[in-house]
Design a protein around this motif. Structure first.
Motif, PDB file in Angstrom:
ATOM      1  N   SER A  98       0.816  -1.209   0.000  1.00  0.00           N
ATOM      2  CA  SER A  98       0.000   0.000   0.000  1.00  0.00           C
ATOM      3  C   SER A  98       0.854   1.266   0.000  1.00  0.00           C
ATOM      4  O   SER A  98       0.371   2.338  -0.311  1.00  0.00           O
ATOM      5  CB  SER A  98      -0.985   0.012   1.171  1.00  0.00           C
ATOM      6  N   LEU A  99       2.139   1.136   0.334  1.00  0.00           N
ATOM      7  CA  LEU A  99       3.021   2.306   0.264  1.00  0.00           C
ATOM      8  C   LEU A  99       3.800   2.271  -1.043  1.00  0.00           C
ATOM      9  O   LEU A  99       4.119   1.210  -1.569  1.00  0.00           O
ATOM     10  CB  LEU A  99       3.990   2.310   1.455  1.00  0.00           C
ATOM     11  N   ASP A 100       4.111   3.462  -1.536  1.00  0.00           N
ATOM     12  CA  ASP A 100       4.911   3.565  -2.751  1.00  0.00           C
ATOM     13  C   ASP A 100       6.374   3.252  -2.409  1.00  0.00           C
ATOM     14  O   ASP A 100       6.956   3.932  -1.565  1.00  0.00           O
ATOM     15  CB  ASP A 100       4.784   4.986  -3.298  1.00  0.00           C
ATOM     16  N   PRO A 101       6.950   2.241  -3.037  1.00  0.00           N
ATOM     17  CA  PRO A 101       8.305   1.824  -2.630  1.00  0.00           C
ATOM     18  C   PRO A 101       9.407   2.819  -2.998  1.00  0.00           C
ATOM     19  O   PRO A 101      10.484   2.763  -2.429  1.00  0.00           O
ATOM     20  CB  PRO A 101       8.510   0.492  -3.378  1.00  0.00           C
ATOM     21  N   VAL A 102       9.132   3.728  -3.929  1.00  0.00           N
ATOM     22  CA  VAL A 102      10.198   4.618  -4.375  1.00  0.00           C
ATOM     23  C   VAL A 102       9.980   6.071  -3.954  1.00  0.00           C
ATOM     24  O   VAL A 102      10.560   6.987  -4.522  1.00  0.00           O
ATOM     25  CB  VAL A 102      10.403   4.529  -5.911  1.00  0.00           C
ATOM     26  N   MET A 103       9.109   6.261  -2.957  1.00  0.00           N
ATOM     27  CA  MET A 103       8.880   7.625  -2.478  1.00  0.00           C
ATOM     28  C   MET A 103       9.115   7.665  -0.962  1.00  0.00           C
ATOM     29  O   MET A 103       8.647   6.786  -0.251  1.00  0.00           O
ATOM     30  CB  MET A 103       7.446   8.047  -2.781  1.00  0.00           C
ATOM     31  N   PRO A 104       9.863   8.670  -0.482  1.00  0.00           N
ATOM     32  CA  PRO A 104      10.051   8.770   0.967  1.00  0.00           C
ATOM     33  C   PRO A 104       8.706   8.825   1.675  1.00  0.00           C
ATOM     34  O   PRO A 104       7.756   9.432   1.158  1.00  0.00           O
ATOM     35  CB  PRO A 104      10.826  10.079   1.140  1.00  0.00           C
ATOM     36  N   VAL A 105       8.634   8.211   2.830  1.00  0.00           N
ATOM     37  CA  VAL A 105       7.323   8.074   3.474  1.00  0.00           C
ATOM     38  C   VAL A 105       6.765   9.437   3.896  1.00  0.00           C
ATOM     39  O   VAL A 105       5.553   9.641   3.881  1.00  0.00           O
ATOM     40  CB  VAL A 105       7.370   7.094   4.669  1.00  0.00           C
ATOM     41  N   GLY A 106       7.645  10.359   4.245  1.00  0.00           N
ATOM     42  CA  GLY A 106       7.172  11.691   4.627  1.00  0.00           C
ATOM     43  C   GLY A 106       6.394  12.345   3.504  1.00  0.00           C
ATOM     44  O   GLY A 106       5.358  12.987   3.707  1.00  0.00           O
ATOM     45  N   LYS A 107       6.890  12.156   2.300  1.00  0.00           N
ATOM     46  CA  LYS A 107       6.237  12.747   1.133  1.00  0.00           C
ATOM     47  C   LYS A 107       4.870  12.099   0.889  1.00  0.00           C
ATOM     48  O   LYS A 107       3.901  12.759   0.511  1.00  0.00           O
ATOM     49  CB  LYS A 107       7.144  12.562  -0.083  1.00  0.00           C
ATOM     50  N   GLN A 108       4.820  10.783   1.129  1.00  0.00           N
ATOM     51  CA  GLN A 108       3.554  10.078   0.910  1.00  0.00           C
ATOM     52  C   GLN A 108       2.479  10.572   1.869  1.00  0.00           C
ATOM     53  O   GLN A 108       1.309  10.692   1.507  1.00  0.00           O
ATOM     54  CB  GLN A 108       3.747   8.560   1.074  1.00  0.00           C
ATOM     55  N   ILE A 109       2.897  10.844   3.107  1.00  0.00           N
ATOM     56  CA  ILE A 109       1.932  11.339   4.091  1.00  0.00           C
ATOM     57  C   ILE A 109       1.572  12.791   3.760  1.00  0.00           C
ATOM     58  O   ILE A 109       0.405  13.190   3.785  1.00  0.00           O
ATOM     59  CB  ILE A 109       2.511  11.235   5.515  1.00  0.00           C
ATOM     60  N   ALA A 110       2.601  13.572   3.407  1.00  0.00           N
ATOM     61  CA  ALA A 110       2.381  14.996   3.130  1.00  0.00           C
ATOM     62  C   ALA A 110       1.435  15.195   1.949  1.00  0.00           C
ATOM     63  O   ALA A 110       0.643  16.138   1.931  1.00  0.00           O
ATOM     64  CB  ALA A 110       3.715  15.686   2.869  1.00  0.00           C
ATOM     65  N   GLU A 111       1.509  14.303   0.979  1.00  0.00           N
ATOM     66  CA  GLU A 111       0.640  14.435  -0.193  1.00  0.00           C
ATOM     67  C   GLU A 111      -0.826  14.386   0.189  1.00  0.00           C
ATOM     68  O   GLU A 111      -1.649  15.106  -0.375  1.00  0.00           O
ATOM     69  CB  GLU A 111       0.927  13.306  -1.190  1.00  0.00           C
ATOM     70  N   VAL A 112      -1.136  13.503   1.126  1.00  0.00           N
ATOM     71  CA  VAL A 112      -2.536  13.393   1.555  1.00  0.00           C
ATOM     72  C   VAL A 112      -2.971  14.696   2.209  1.00  0.00           C
ATOM     73  O   VAL A 112      -4.028  15.252   1.898  1.00  0.00           O
ATOM     74  CB  VAL A 112      -2.718  12.212   2.536  1.00  0.00           C
ATOM     75  N   ALA A 113      -2.126  15.202   3.099  1.00  0.00           N
ATOM     76  CA  ALA A 113      -2.453  16.451   3.792  1.00  0.00           C
ATOM     77  C   ALA A 113      -2.534  17.607   2.807  1.00  0.00           C
ATOM     78  O   ALA A 113      -3.437  18.442   2.871  1.00  0.00           O
ATOM     79  CB  ALA A 113      -1.395  16.729   4.865  1.00  0.00           C
ATOM     80  N   CYS A 114      -1.597  17.654   1.886  1.00  0.00           N
ATOM     81  CA  CYS A 114      -1.527  18.722   0.888  1.00  0.00           C
ATOM     82  C   CYS A 114      -2.790  18.736   0.029  1.00  0.00           C
ATOM     83  O   CYS A 114      -3.391  19.771  -0.226  1.00  0.00           O
ATOM     84  CB  CYS A 114      -0.282  18.485   0.035  1.00  0.00           C
ATOM     85  N   THR A 115      -3.221  17.559  -0.390  1.00  0.00           N
ATOM     86  CA  THR A 115      -4.360  17.451  -1.287  1.00  0.00           C
ATOM     87  C   THR A 115      -5.667  17.818  -0.603  1.00  0.00           C
ATOM     88  O   THR A 115      -6.467  18.569  -1.143  1.00  0.00           O
ATOM     89  CB  THR A 115      -4.487  16.001  -1.799  1.00  0.00           C
ATOM     90  N   HIS A 116      -5.861  17.253   0.577  1.00  0.00           N
ATOM     91  CA  HIS A 116      -7.188  17.353   1.180  1.00  0.00           C
ATOM     92  C   HIS A 116      -7.338  18.532   2.129  1.00  0.00           C
ATOM     93  O   HIS A 116      -8.445  18.927   2.446  1.00  0.00           O
ATOM     94  CB  HIS A 116      -7.516  16.055   1.912  1.00  0.00           C
ATOM     95  N   LEU A 117      -6.257  19.083   2.620  1.00  0.00           N
ATOM     96  CA  LEU A 117      -6.366  20.169   3.598  1.00  0.00           C
ATOM     97  C   LEU A 117      -5.941  21.508   3.015  1.00  0.00           C
ATOM     98  O   LEU A 117      -5.850  22.487   3.738  1.00  0.00           O
ATOM     99  CB  LEU A 117      -5.520  19.840   4.840  1.00  0.00           C
TER     100      LEU A 117
END
Lengths: 338, 258
Positions: free
Chosen positions: A166-185
């Motif tokens: 479920s996590l993108d293997p080639v993206m730092p995890v911080g960025k994966q979490i930040a994307e959700v916050a960036c998009t929806h908030l």
């Protein structure tokens, strides 16, 4: 008791090798705002289908009937949010939505958001929604009542069984979490990144600063699941769905993740749907338990009542089959008959 | 005499440039008709021990005596012959078998490879094996991918017992099964053990399952034995930190909730 989500006569059929396979045969239940509801069952019971249907994540080709009513009117989102225009139009009547193709080219912000979501939600059968794909994934949520459909990521957080997929293997995890916050908030990138760090602290990842830059493969299974949970709650969803979220973890890590989910749900006032095959695990967390079998709801009740006085024979069977630390060992049962 | 005696078994890997011991000086014995469970968290070395015992990988140090013989010294035909007595069942039989093979084909292989039955006898032997594990002989013509998970695990057990082993390594063999099916498979394993005096090396992360079927348990932590003993006694009153943590983390139906 207010229902956050009312599920009525939910029917889902999959098509496999040209044969229609019913996965849910008219399930109805209300998810009470603020409760921890466990949905348990064995393989083929429809428990994951139910979770996917609520999240609007059913694979293309699934036929859906019945209604899901989401009480968006009680929404207490941290800030008002204008739904992106690229969202598929939802016909209020009967479930079928215009497929993603109708949405033409989604706006750029949505593309990022969906990319982030995809990182989270990839293990759909037969789909490899890599980031490169962009665009809106095929979703066919069933009919939503008078209110607008809940949006995955913003209104509903979803945690899958296997954080490695479920996590993108080639993206730092911080960025994966930040994307959700960036998009929806509607946060700026630095704000979203700061939010990601706070979230990593909230899910108790050791050394959040370096964890932000870590790739999933550098984390243990339990740590990856913590990251997936951080991403799932990043936009402050009202409903968190955990679909066998601890089943791939060992017993000790499972207990830690369950404790984490319990704490986060309490802190944020989220409603929890906890999907599990393990009746004892479900009982340790849930206020109410729904038992599914072959696509039908066989019993729903308060946890203590259901465990101590199950009404349905199937529930009793599940309880008897549980091998707890106080069960009579099979060795003895066998020895007696030998 | 023990079926299997493992002494000072050690297997090292490298993590980056750092060597670490996945299995570190582990010793235990299993007697005929006995079930020894290996428990421990992920990465404690359970499955590495299974693979060492099966000689799927070679240890860096230590000895493995199987049926009294130095198992690590065997090679070629002698190793193949001895392997008939040492079988395995894994968590996912769909991954263990060619999914398009028929049940009959899966069961025919060991009978043929180990010269247990002539070509003419084999269909009868296959039917008997299926019956022994509680499956209809008519299942023989079905493909592995067509049958249910529980049926597949029964086929895996039938295949394991086809060569009349003295020891079967069960690596999370019931972990992926539904609880109702799991109970039946555990009963089958216990029944086979009583009838055939088969010993099991039973690897599981689930202390409830271990307590139900194992005579003794070895609890591992980071490749080392943290404690071992009578399964029920250890689980009732664990002495090691990891044993205590495992017991505390096991979900309980009777637990009063906050």
């Amino acid at each position: 008791m207010t229902a956050l989500l009312s599920i009525r006569d939910l029917r889902v059929r999959y098509r496999r090798d040209g044969i229609e396979v019913p996965a849910l045969k008219g399930v109805g239940l209300e998810v009470v705002a603020g409760e921890r509801l466990a949905i348990i069952g064995e393989s083929g019971s429809g428990k994951s289908t139910l979770a996917l249907a609520v999240a609007g994540l059913l694979a293309r080709g699934a036929e859906i009937g019945g209604t899901l009513e989401w009480s968006a009117s009680q929404s207490q989102m941290p800030r008002s949010f204008a739904p992106p225009s690229g969202l598929p139009a939802i016909s209020p009547a009967r479930g079928e939505i215009g497929s993603s193709a109708d949405g033409s080219s989604p706006p750029a912000t949505l593309e990022i958001g969906e990319g982030g979501d995809d990182g989270l939600i990839s293990p759909l059968a037969g789909e490899m929604p890599g980031r490169a794909e962009g665009g809106v994934p095929e979703r066919r949520p069933p009919a939503i009542g008078e209110n607008q459909a809940p949006r995955l990521g913003r209104d509903i957080g979803f945690v899958f069984q296997d954080p490695s997929s479920s996590l993108d293997p080639v993206m730092p995890v911080g960025k994966q979490i930040a994307e959700v916050a960036c998009t929806h908030l509607e946060l700026t990138w630095p704000e979203a990144f700061a939010k990601a760090k706070t979230l990593l602290q909230r899910v108790r990842l050791p050394d959040p600063d370096s964890a932000l830059r870590a790739y999933p493969h550098q984390l243990s299974g339990g740590q990856k699941q913590r990251v997936a949970i951080a991403a799932a709650i990043a936009a402050g969803p009202r409903l968190l769905i955990a679909d066998e979220a601890t089943s791939a973890l060992d017993t000790i890590v499972q207990a830690e993740i369950v404790a984490l989910i319990r704490r986060l749900v309490a802190e944020d006032g989220m409603t929890l749907i906890f999907i599990s095959h393990d009746i004892a695990l479900a009982a340790s967390l849930a206020d109410r338990i729904a038992v599914l079998r072959h696509g039908e709801l066989v019993e729903l009740g308060e946890t203590r009542r259901l465990i101590e006085a199950p009404r349905h024979a199937y529930t009793r069977g599940l309880l008897e089959a549980h091998l707890g630390l106080d069960a009579k060992p099979l060795l003895d049962r066998q020895g007696a008959s030998a | 005499m023990s079926v299997l005696a493992v002494s000072s078994l050690t297997k090292r890997y490298r993590r980056g440039s750092k060597p670490f011991a996945a299995v570190d000086d582990v010793s235990f014995e299993i007697n005929p008709a006995e079930t020894l469970a290996l428990a421990g968290p992920s990465g404690s070395g359970k499955s590495t021990i299974a693979r060492l015992v099966l000689r799927l990988i070679e240890p860096d140090a230590g000895r493995i005596a199987f049926e009294g013989a130095d198992f690590l010294a065997l090679s070629g035909a002698a190793l193949r012959a001895r392997r008939a007595r040492l079988q395995m069942v894994f968590q996912d039989p769909l991954a263990a078998f060619n999914p398009r093979a028929t049940v009959a084909r899966v069961l025919d292989d060991p009978l043929r490879i180990h010269n247990i039955a002539t070509r003419a006898e084999r269909p009868r032997r296959i039917a008997a094996l299926l019956e022994r594990v509680g499956l209809d002989a008519g299942l023989a013509a079905r493909a592995i991918h067509e049958i249910s998970g529980g049926q597949r695990q029964r086929v895996a057990i039938a295949r394991a017992i086809a060569t009349r082993p003295s020891l079967i390594v069960l690596d999370e063999a019931v972990s992926a099964l539904d609880v109702s099916v799991r109970g039946q498979i555990l009963e089958l394993l216990l029944d086979l053990q009583r009838q055939e005096r088969i010993a099991y090396l039973f690897i599981s992360h689930d202390l409830g399952v271990i307590r139900a079927v194992a005579h003794r348990v070895v609890i591992l932590d980071a490749g080392r034995i943290a404690e071992s003993g009578d399964a029920r006694a250890v689980i009732a009153d664990p002495q090691s930190a990891i044993g205590k943590a495992l017991v505390a983390a096991t979900p309980r139906l009777t637990r009063s909730r906050p």
